[in-house]
Design a protein around this motif. Structure first.
Motif, short mmCIF file in Angstrom:
data_model
loop_
_atom_site.label_atom_id
_atom_site.label_comp_id
_atom_site.label_asym_id
_atom_site.label_seq_id
_atom_site.Cartn_x
_atom_site.Cartn_y
_atom_site.Cartn_z
N ARG A 27 -1.34 -14.22 21.23
CA ARG A 27 -1.24 -13.84 19.81
C ARG A 27 -1.03 -12.33 19.71
O ARG A 27 -1.54 -11.57 20.53
N LEU A 28 -0.31 -11.93 18.68
CA LEU A 28 0.00 -10.51 18.49
C LEU A 28 -0.95 -9.86 17.48
O LEU A 28 -0.93 -8.64 17.30
N ASP A 29 -1.78 -10.68 16.82
CA ASP A 29 -2.56 -10.17 15.70
C ASP A 29 -3.43 -8.96 16.07
O ASP A 29 -3.52 -7.99 15.33
N GLY A 30 -4.11 -9.04 17.24
CA GLY A 30 -5.00 -7.96 17.66
C GLY A 30 -4.25 -6.65 17.79
O GLY A 30 -4.70 -5.61 17.29
N LYS A 40 6.67 -11.57 17.73
CA LYS A 40 5.96 -12.71 17.13
C LYS A 40 6.88 -13.94 17.10
O LYS A 40 6.47 -15.05 17.44
N GLN A 41 8.14 -13.70 16.72
CA GLN A 41 9.09 -14.81 16.65
C GLN A 41 9.34 -15.41 18.03
O GLN A 41 9.42 -16.63 18.18
N SER A 42 9.46 -14.53 19.05
CA SER A 42 9.69 -15.03 20.41
C SER A 42 8.53 -15.90 20.87
O SER A 42 8.74 -16.93 21.52
N LEU A 43 7.29 -15.48 20.57
CA LEU A 43 6.13 -16.27 20.97
C LEU A 43 6.14 -17.64 20.29
O LEU A 43 5.84 -18.66 20.90
N GLN A 44 6.53 -17.61 19.02
CA GLN A 44 6.59 -18.86 18.26
C GLN A 44 7.67 -19.79 18.84
O GLN A 44 7.43 -20.97 19.05
N LEU A 45 8.86 -19.23 19.15
CA LEU A 45 9.94 -20.02 19.74
C LEU A 45 9.52 -20.58 21.10
O LEU A 45 9.81 -21.73 21.44
N ALA A 46 8.81 -19.73 21.88
CA ALA A 46 8.37 -20.16 23.21
C ALA A 46 7.41 -21.34 23.09
O ALA A 46 7.49 -22.29 23.88
N ARG A 47 6.51 -21.28 22.10
CA ARG A 47 5.55 -22.39 21.91
C ARG A 47 6.30 -23.69 21.57
O ARG A 47 6.05 -24.73 22.17
N GLN A 48 7.26 -23.57 20.62
CA GLN A 48 8.02 -24.77 20.20
C GLN A 48 8.84 -25.32 21.38
O GLN A 48 8.85 -26.52 21.62
N ALA A 49 9.54 -24.41 22.09
CA ALA A 49 10.44 -24.83 23.17
C ALA A 49 9.67 -25.43 24.33
O ALA A 49 10.13 -26.37 24.98
N GLU A 50 8.47 -24.89 24.57
CA GLU A 50 7.65 -25.40 25.67
C GLU A 50 7.22 -26.85 25.39
O GLU A 50 7.22 -27.68 26.30
N GLU A 85 12.29 -16.41 26.08
CA GLU A 85 11.66 -15.72 24.94
C GLU A 85 10.45 -14.91 25.38
O GLU A 85 10.20 -13.84 24.83
N LEU A 86 9.73 -15.41 26.37
CA LEU A 86 8.59 -14.62 26.86
C LEU A 86 9.07 -13.34 27.53
O LEU A 86 8.47 -12.28 27.37
N ALA A 87 10.19 -13.44 28.27
CA ALA A 87 10.76 -12.24 28.91
C ALA A 87 11.20 -11.24 27.84
O ALA A 87 11.04 -10.02 27.99
N ARG A 88 11.75 -11.75 26.74
CA ARG A 88 12.19 -10.88 25.64
C ARG A 88 10.98 -10.16 25.01
O ARG A 88 11.00 -8.95 24.80
#
Lengths: 422, 115
Positions: free
Chosen positions: A268-271, A348-358, A229-232
């Motif tokens: 985070r993507l917010d910035g 944003k979704q990929s970062l969230q999935l990466a956090r959960q999967a990690e 997901e991080l690569a994506r």
């Protein structure tokens, strides 16, 4: 004295580099874009170094020769990961990626200080058509518009106007294969009437892209979902960089590519999103230019298809993704704006999935098929979509067309993965 | 004497202008044909780029010039306004009213719609 002082200053400046991509390499692009010693320029006129990355197919070498000769003297051509064109006398060739920036700086410095000869011209210095001495006024032919002044005929009124019937001279030219606003390798014959595209015929497809090795590995064995997901997300951020660079928003583009390089699951993507909103890019009329219908979008797959309302994503079939509660995001409009929002949403979704999967150290369950950032890769790799432009672009204004192209990933996926960057 | 001074100043200005242009070019060869062609990323044009096309912002430009002229009339008007009083106000009012009709007409014809 003054000239020598100017030369000293020029030698110390950032190296203006015009890159020619024989192989698309997002990691290398990010490294060049973030380097404080290199400035990527969009026109050979502003460059002192032509950087050729990878092997250039034989069909595109004429274009490269023309481009090579458009750099003003003194200039040099630097070749990375590929063999130089034979006609070059003493080309600068780099074997390893980690020597690239240092070589570019040294070459530029030597050129500016007069310690290195400028590269030789590859093409003969003659006009494209004979014209001197022909015709009553020496303009190259008979009649007022019949000549070839400076070796080229004048523009003529050939086609009816698409917009309001006010027919004026149409301008036909071949664009690419190394035009910075198009994917490398894409070559098209374009007819413009004013700023409206009258016709667009793709002559050569964009060169295939080499994805992060993890997408290739995911087809062989289970891989870490966090890494995948991080690569994506990284891939989408570099796409965003390209589009923002085209829009002239250098500061935000730099922020996007910088984020892609230091991306972790806690990023985070917010910035970046806030910067994008402030830049006013979403208020541009060109963002709503053309709507890709379901059929065209499904041909491309990936984020382009999901931005057009198609809920297609191979990750939904993967048990590990299902355990994370994954549901594909999609939009319905199919416009350039929708694709930009889709990119941001998917990052944003990929970062969230990466956090959960990690946290759970999850790996993919399916190995036969993988959803790449370009589209689904099951039995066949995502194919090239350059021919789609022939259908979509006629009738659009130039800015709408370029914004549309920047929002689409048209390149096929190459069978070999990207080389690990040094 | 004044004329001579003027001629000398003009010659100096012209000479300096030409010198500034000539200095950086004196060692530069004429650019080759490849550099005189437009940059198309390795592509080639069929024709010269010198062609006729519709300047679609042209009506808007004309309107801008009309308003510039109106403002220019207002400066001398402001000078005589105190002296002439109400009559000057009415005259300017009539002038602006006529101009406004033109704007309303142009607006209706879609001049302000950006294409």
């Amino acid at each position: 004295m003054a000239v020598s002082w100017l030369r000293q200053l020029a030698a110390r400046s950032r190296v203006p580099v015009f890159p020619v991509w024989g192989w698309h390499d997002d990691a290398l692009l990010a490294r060049l874009a973030l380097s404080s010693q290199v400035e990527l320029v969009d026109s050979p006129r502003h460059a002192s170094v032509l950087l050729v990355i990878g092997e250039i197919p034989a069909a595109l070498r004429d274009g490269l020769r023309r481009l090579h000769d458009q750099l003003p003297a003194p200039f040099a051509a630097v070749w990375l990961r590929g063999a130089p064109i034979v006609a070059l006398g003493a080309p600068v060739q780099i074997a390893r990626d980690d020597q690239l920036i240092e070589t570019l700086v040294r070459t530029h410095r030597e050129l500016m200080l007069g310690q290195r000869e400028s590269a030789p011209r590859l093409l003969p210095d003659e006009p494209p058509n004979p014209w001197k001495g022909l015709g009553d006024d020496g303009h190259g032919g008979e009649g007022m518009m019949g000549g070839n002044p400076y070796g080229r005929p004048m523009a003529m009124n050939m086609q009816n106007d698409l917009r309001d019937g006010l027919t004026l001279d149409s301008l036909t030219f071949r664009l690419g294969p190394f035009f910075p606003l198009l994917p490398a390798g894409l070559c098209a014959e374009v007819t413009l009437q004013g700023d409206v595209i009258q016709s667009w015929e793709t002559r050569h497809a964009a060169l295939p892209q080499r994805l992060d090795p993890i997408f290739h590995a995911a087809r062989q064995h289970p891989v870490s979902i966090a890494d995948l997901e991080l690569a994506r997300a990284r891939h989408h951020l570099v796409q965003l960089y390209r589009a923002l660079h085209l829009a002239g928003l250098e500061h935000v583009a730099h922020q996007a590519v910088s984020l892609s390089q230091r991306l972790t699951s806690s990023s985070r993507l917010d910035g970046l999103r806030r910067q994008l909103m402030r830049s006013g890019i979403f208020r541009l009329a060109a963002m709503d230019g053309v709507q890709l219908d379901g059929e065209l979008a499904s041909h491309l797959g990936g984020p382009a298809a999901r931005a057009a309302g198609l809920e297609v994503d191979l990750r939904t079939n993967d048990a590990s993704y299902q355990s994370l509660g994954f549901r594909p995001q999609y939009r319905t409009a199919g416009t350039t704006r929708a694709r930009w929002e889709q990119w941001l949403g998917e990052i944003k979704q990929s970062l969230q999935l990466a956090r959960q999967a990690e946290r759970d150290n999850l790996h993919t369950a399916n190995t036969g098929a993988v959803e790449t950032p370009r589209g689904p890769w099951a039995d066949e790799r995502p194919a090239d979509g350059s021919a789609l432009l022939d259908e979509v672009l006629p009738g659009l204004e130039w800015d709408e067309a370029m914004t549309l192209i920047a929002s689409l990933d048209l390149r096929a996926v190459a069978d070999a993965p990207r080389e690990a960057s040094a | 004497m004044e004329l001579l001074t003027l001629v000398i100043i003009l010659s100096l200005a012209l000479g300096a202008g030409l010198l500034i242009q000539w200095l950086p070019q004196r060692h530069q060869p004429i650019p080759p044909y490849s550099q005189r062609a437009p940059f198309l990323g390795g592509g080639t044009p069929d024709t010269h780029a010198w062609n006729r096309y519709h300047i679609r912002y042209y009506p808007m430009t004309l309107l801008l010039i009309a308003f510039e002229m109106e403002m220019m009339f207002m400066y001398p008007w402001a000078v005589v306004f105190v002296e002439k009083g109400m009559m000057a106000v009415m005259e300017m009012g009539m002038f602006l009213a006529i101009l406004s009709v033109g704007i309303v007409y142009a607006w209706r014809e879609g001049v302000f719609r950006w294409q």
